[in-house]
Scaffold this active site. Structure first.
Site, mmCIF file in Angstrom:
data_model
loop_
_atom_site.group_PDB
_atom_site.id
_atom_site.type_symbol
_atom_site.label_atom_id
_atom_site.label_comp_id
_atom_site.label_asym_id
_atom_site.label_seq_id
_atom_site.Cartn_x
_atom_site.Cartn_y
_atom_site.Cartn_z
ATOM 1 N N ARG A 241 16.722 4.881 37.707
ATOM 2 C CA ARG A 241 18.076 4.182 38.095
ATOM 3 C C ARG A 241 18.138 2.692 37.843
ATOM 4 O O ARG A 241 19.270 2.209 37.195
ATOM 5 C CB ARG A 241 18.477 4.740 39.393
ATOM 6 C CG ARG A 241 18.826 6.273 39.261
ATOM 7 C CD ARG A 241 19.088 6.903 40.640
ATOM 8 N NE ARG A 241 19.321 8.466 40.408
ATOM 9 C CZ ARG A 241 18.978 9.218 41.485
ATOM 10 N NH1 ARG A 241 18.455 8.812 42.514
ATOM 11 N NH2 ARG A 241 19.243 10.561 41.321
ATOM 12 N N GLU A 362 20.020 9.977 34.609
ATOM 13 C CA GLU A 362 19.470 9.446 35.709
ATOM 14 C C GLU A 362 20.332 9.777 37.086
ATOM 15 O O GLU A 362 20.080 9.149 38.081
ATOM 16 C CB GLU A 362 19.165 8.025 35.899
ATOM 17 C CG GLU A 362 18.143 7.737 34.564
ATOM 18 C CD GLU A 362 16.793 7.923 34.610
ATOM 19 O OE1 GLU A 362 16.320 8.852 35.506
ATOM 20 O OE2 GLU A 362 15.948 7.784 33.799
#
Length: 381
Positions: A241, A362
Site C-alpha cells: 500500500r 492493494e
C-alpha cells in the site's frame, strides 16, 4: 522530529530518478502502445539492487527500509507509474520468499529473483474473490510428488509475461487457515493464461488470467508452511500500500511539474496563464495536497519500519489519502493544460489513466476505510 532525508536516502532517490529519466521515461509511451515492458530492462534494474529492495542482506538483498523503498518507487514513477508499480509487485513477492521460503528454495531461486533475471507475479485475486480474498477457490491437492493445482487467478499483472508466480491456493478447508502459498514457474505443464486484458491504464503491464489445469508442482515449491499462506499474503500488503501510494505521488509530481512549465509558456489575453490569480490558486491547492500526501506517506512508512502498533492503520490511511490526492492532482493538471491535456503528446492523460487503478488495487479505498474504522473502534473499546 526530523523530516529531512538522510544523505543516503537522497542518493537512493537520485539514483532511481536518474535511471528512470534515462531508461524509462523516453520509452513509456512506446511501451504503452506495444502493451509490454522489454524484458531486457529488468536486469538493468536488478544491477541497481532494486530486485530485492527489502530482502535481507543474508539472502543477497538490499535490506532497505520501507521508507527507503517508497523513495525508489516515487522516483521511478516520475518516469512511468506502470513500470514502477510492476517492480513493486515483484518486490512484494521477493520479500515473501525471503521471509518464508525454505533455505533450499531460497538458494535455488533467489539469485535470479534479485538480479531480475526471474520476474515475479503475485497471484491472489480470483474472478469471484477480490476484496474477500480469503474466499479464494484455486485448489492444490497434495500428491506423492507435490501438489496438483486447479483454478483461475484474475487481474494478474505479468500474467503470461513473468518468469514465475507466487500463488495463494487452497490446501485445506474454507477460510483463511486453509490457504497456502506455492511457487509456480513459467512453462510448468498445466499452467496457461487467458487473453491479454484491455485496460484503461497500466497498459505497458501485460495483464491476464492465470489458469491451472492439473498443474503439477514439486513439494519443495511450497513456500513456508501449509495453512499459513493467507497470513503471508496479508503481511506484504502494508508495504504494498505504501509502494502504490508512492507511485501516485511520483506521477502527481511529474504532472505538476509539466503543468508549471506549460502554464509559463502558454499565453492568453496578453500574458502567460500562470499570472492569472484564479489559476495560481489551483496550483497552490495542488502543491498543498501533494506535500501533505508526501509527509503522510513517509510517516506511515516510518511507523511500519518502527513496528508501531498503529502502523497498519496509518498504511491504510496513507493509501486512501495519497492515491486519491494523486488522482486529483493529475486530473487538475489535465484541466490546466486545456485541450492539450487531452492529447497523448503532452503526457498528462496517460497519468490520469494510470493512476485511477491505484484506488482499487492493494485493497480498495473502501476497504482502507474499513481497516481504519476497525482500528479506531478497537482503540476505544
Amino acid at each position: 522530529m526530523d523530516f529531512a532525508l538522510t544523505e543516503e536516502q537522497t542518493a537512493i532517490f537520485d539514483m532511481a530518478h536518474a535511471f528512470g529519466q534515462e531508461n524509462i521515461a523516453p520509452f513509456a509511451r512506446q511501451w504503452e502502445s506495444e502493451g509490454t515492458i522489454p524484458k531486457e530492462l529488468w536486469p538493468q534494474v536488478g544491477e541497481l539492487g532494486f530486485g530485492g529492495l527489502y530482502v535481507s542482506e543474508d539472502s543477497g538483498g538490499s535490506a532497505l527500509t520501507r521508507l527507503d523503498a517508497t523513495l525508489v518507487f516515487e522516483a521511478l514513477s516520475m518516469a512511468c507509474p506502470s513500470v514502477a508499480a510492476f517492480l513493486s509487485i515483484h518486490n512484494m513477492c521477493a520479500k515473501m520468499l525471503d521471509s518464508f521460503a525454505s533455505d533450499e528454495m531460497k538458494a535455488r531461486i533467489m539469485p535470479d529473483v534479485l538480479s531480475l533475471n526471474t520476474v515475479l507475479s503475485y497471484c491472489l485475486t480470483e474472478p469471484g474473490s477480490g476484496s474477500d480474498a480469503a474466499a479464494l477457490k484455486t485448489r492444490a491437492e497434495k500428491t506423492d510428488q507435490g501438489y496438483t493445482l486447479n483454478g483461475n487467478k484474475a487481474f494478474i499483472s505479468g500474467g503470461g509475461y513473468s518468469d514465475a508466480y507466487v500463488c495463494m491456493v487452497r490446501t485445506g478447508d474454507d477460510g483463511p487457515k486453509g490457504i497456502s502459498t506455492v511457487y509456480v514457474e513459467d512453462g510448468t505443464a498445466g499452467l496457461s493464461f487467458g487473453g491479454l486484458e484491455e485496460k484503461m491504464g497500466w497498459k505497458s503491464q501485460p495483464t491476464a488470467q492465470v489458469q491451472f489445469d492439473d498443474c503439477k508442482i514439486p513439494s519443495n515449491n511450497l513456500v513456508g508452511e501449509e495453512g499459513k499462506g493467507f497470513k503471508y499474503a496479508m503481511m506484504g500488503l502494508d508495504g504494498g500500500r505504501l509502494n502504490i501510494s508512492s507511485c501516485s505521488l511520483g506521477a502527481a509530481q511529474t504532472a505538476l511539474n509539466l503543468t508549471m512549465k506549460y502554464m509559463s509558456e502558454r499565453k492568453a489575453f496578453g500574458q502567460s496563464i500562470d499570472q492569472f490569480q484564479g489559476l495560481q490558486f489551483r496550483l497552490a491547492d495542488m502543491e498543498i495536497e501533494l506535500q501533505a500526501a508526501r509527509v503522510f506517506l513517509r510517516q506511515a512508512a516510518w511507523k511500519l519500519d518502527q513496528g508501531a502498533p498503529d502502523a497498519s492503520k496509518h498504511c491504510a490511511m496513507a493509501k486512501k489519502f495519497v492515491t486519491e490526492a494523486g488522482s486529483k492532482i493529475v486530473d487538475q493538471s489535465l484541466q490546466l493544460h486545456g485541450g492539450y491535456g487531452y492529447l497523448a503528446d503532452y503526457g498528462i492523460e496517460k497519468l490520469v489513466r494510470d493512476l485511477r487503478v491505484h484506488q482499487i488495487l492493494e485493497g480498495t479505498n473502501e476497504i482502507m476505510r474499513v481497516i481504519v474504522a476497525r482500528h479506531m473502534l478497537a482503540e476505544h473499546s
